[in-house]
Design a protein around this motif. Structure first.
Motif, mmCIF file in Angstrom:
data_model
loop_
_atom_site.group_PDB
_atom_site.id
_atom_site.type_symbol
_atom_site.label_atom_id
_atom_site.label_comp_id
_atom_site.label_asym_id
_atom_site.label_seq_id
_atom_site.Cartn_x
_atom_site.Cartn_y
_atom_site.Cartn_z
ATOM 1 N N GLN A 111 61.608 -15.238 28.504
ATOM 2 C CA GLN A 111 60.932 -16.517 28.711
ATOM 3 C C GLN A 111 59.434 -16.293 28.808
ATOM 4 O O GLN A 111 58.983 -15.185 29.086
ATOM 5 C CB GLN A 111 61.420 -17.190 29.987
ATOM 6 N N VAL A 112 58.677 -17.380 28.620
ATOM 7 C CA VAL A 112 57.232 -17.340 28.778
ATOM 8 C C VAL A 112 56.840 -18.540 29.634
ATOM 9 O O VAL A 112 57.183 -19.679 29.310
ATOM 10 C CB VAL A 112 56.499 -17.394 27.416
ATOM 11 N N LEU A 113 56.140 -18.261 30.734
ATOM 12 C CA LEU A 113 55.684 -19.313 31.638
ATOM 13 C C LEU A 113 54.161 -19.357 31.638
ATOM 14 O O LEU A 113 53.515 -18.350 31.930
ATOM 15 C CB LEU A 113 56.187 -19.045 33.061
ATOM 16 N N PHE A 114 53.608 -20.506 31.300
ATOM 17 C CA PHE A 114 52.164 -20.716 31.322
ATOM 18 C C PHE A 114 51.809 -21.597 32.507
ATOM 19 O O PHE A 114 52.544 -22.529 32.841
ATOM 20 C CB PHE A 114 51.699 -21.473 30.064
ATOM 21 N N TRP A 121 58.535 -16.762 16.910
ATOM 22 C CA TRP A 121 58.687 -17.090 18.326
ATOM 23 C C TRP A 121 59.252 -18.492 18.548
ATOM 24 O O TRP A 121 59.243 -19.000 19.666
ATOM 25 C CB TRP A 121 57.352 -16.930 19.032
ATOM 26 N N LYS A 122 59.760 -19.109 17.531
ATOM 27 C CA LYS A 122 60.247 -20.491 17.591
ATOM 28 C C LYS A 122 61.303 -20.715 18.671
ATOM 29 O O LYS A 122 61.349 -21.763 19.307
ATOM 30 C CB LYS A 122 60.813 -20.875 16.222
ATOM 31 N N TYR A 123 62.181 -19.745 18.901
ATOM 32 C CA TYR A 123 63.308 -19.946 19.806
ATOM 33 C C TYR A 123 63.096 -19.351 21.199
ATOM 34 O O TYR A 123 64.002 -19.397 22.032
ATOM 35 C CB TYR A 123 64.580 -19.373 19.185
ATOM 36 N N VAL A 124 61.917 -18.816 21.473
ATOM 37 C CA VAL A 124 61.639 -18.263 22.794
ATOM 38 C C VAL A 124 61.410 -19.423 23.774
ATOM 39 O O VAL A 124 60.580 -20.289 23.524
ATOM 40 C CB VAL A 124 60.393 -17.341 22.760
ATOM 41 N N PRO A 125 62.141 -19.453 24.897
ATOM 42 C CA PRO A 125 61.936 -20.513 25.884
ATOM 43 C C PRO A 125 60.536 -20.419 26.501
ATOM 44 O O PRO A 125 60.092 -19.329 26.890
ATOM 45 C CB PRO A 125 63.000 -20.241 26.945
ATOM 46 N N VAL A 181 60.205 -9.828 29.746
ATOM 47 C CA VAL A 181 60.722 -9.095 28.585
ATOM 48 C C VAL A 181 61.785 -8.074 28.984
ATOM 49 O O VAL A 181 61.791 -7.573 30.107
ATOM 50 C CB VAL A 181 59.591 -8.361 27.828
ATOM 51 N N ASN A 182 62.637 -7.782 28.033
ATOM 52 C CA ASN A 182 63.571 -6.669 28.153
ATOM 53 C C ASN A 182 62.891 -5.470 27.510
ATOM 54 O O ASN A 182 62.532 -5.516 26.340
ATOM 55 C CB ASN A 182 64.875 -6.977 27.412
ATOM 56 N N THR A 183 62.706 -4.397 28.293
ATOM 57 C CA THR A 183 61.991 -3.234 27.791
ATOM 58 C C THR A 183 62.430 -1.982 28.539
ATOM 59 O O THR A 183 62.945 -2.072 29.650
ATOM 60 C CB THR A 183 60.460 -3.414 27.934
ATOM 61 N N SER A 184 62.190 -0.858 27.933
ATOM 62 C CA SER A 184 62.504 0.405 28.589
ATOM 63 C C SER A 184 61.255 1.067 29.169
ATOM 64 O O SER A 184 61.350 2.121 29.790
ATOM 65 C CB SER A 184 63.178 1.362 27.597
ATOM 66 N N ILE A 185 60.078 0.447 28.981
ATOM 67 C CA ILE A 185 58.858 1.076 29.489
ATOM 68 C C ILE A 185 58.694 0.807 30.988
ATOM 69 O O ILE A 185 59.208 -0.170 31.525
ATOM 70 C CB ILE A 185 57.603 0.665 28.697
#
Length: 127
Positions: free
Chosen positions: A43-46, A67-71, A94-98
């Protein structure tokens, strides 16, 4: 693992084109410096300060190809005395391994004042 990537930018005027332009610039930098793929974003929150109301900064996300389908969601920032004016903030989940330390948080223009401690060697976030 789920991680959060922070970003913030400022605008000179409460104008649609500038809000979308600066928010797009910030998001493009977040994507590039963190090697993000839209499919890895939860998700992205502004948020925007109360002096910015001519448009939704989240519209900037639609300028990114794929990025059309990113909430995405917008909200108003709390009004804090002596807080930074004309500021747009973002939290990208984000889902990440870093690791947390490897995340590149992005602060542009006057927003660099918010987290100078996160500036990395060679960073050019002051645009």
């Amino acid at each position: 693992m789920i991680r959060g990537i922070r970003g913030a930018t400022t605008v000179r005027k409460n104008e649609t084109s500038e809000i979308i332009g600066r928010a797009s610039e910030m998001m493009e930098d977040i994507v590039k410096k963190n090697d993000l793929r839209a499919d890895d974003v939860t998700q992205v929150l502004f948020s925007a300060t109360t002096d910015l109301n001519s448009t939704f900064p989240a519209k900037a996300l639609r300028n990114l190809e794929g990025w059309k389908y990113v909430p995405v969601m917008c909200m108003q920032e709390i009004e804090v005395p002596e807080g930074l004016e004309r500021c747009i903030r973002v939290m990208v989940t984000v889902n990440t391994s870093i690791s947390q330390k490897e995340i590149n948080h992005i602060y542009h223009y006057d927003a660099v004042k918010l987290r100078p401690d996160l500036k990395k060697e060679g960073d050019d976030n002051e645009n």
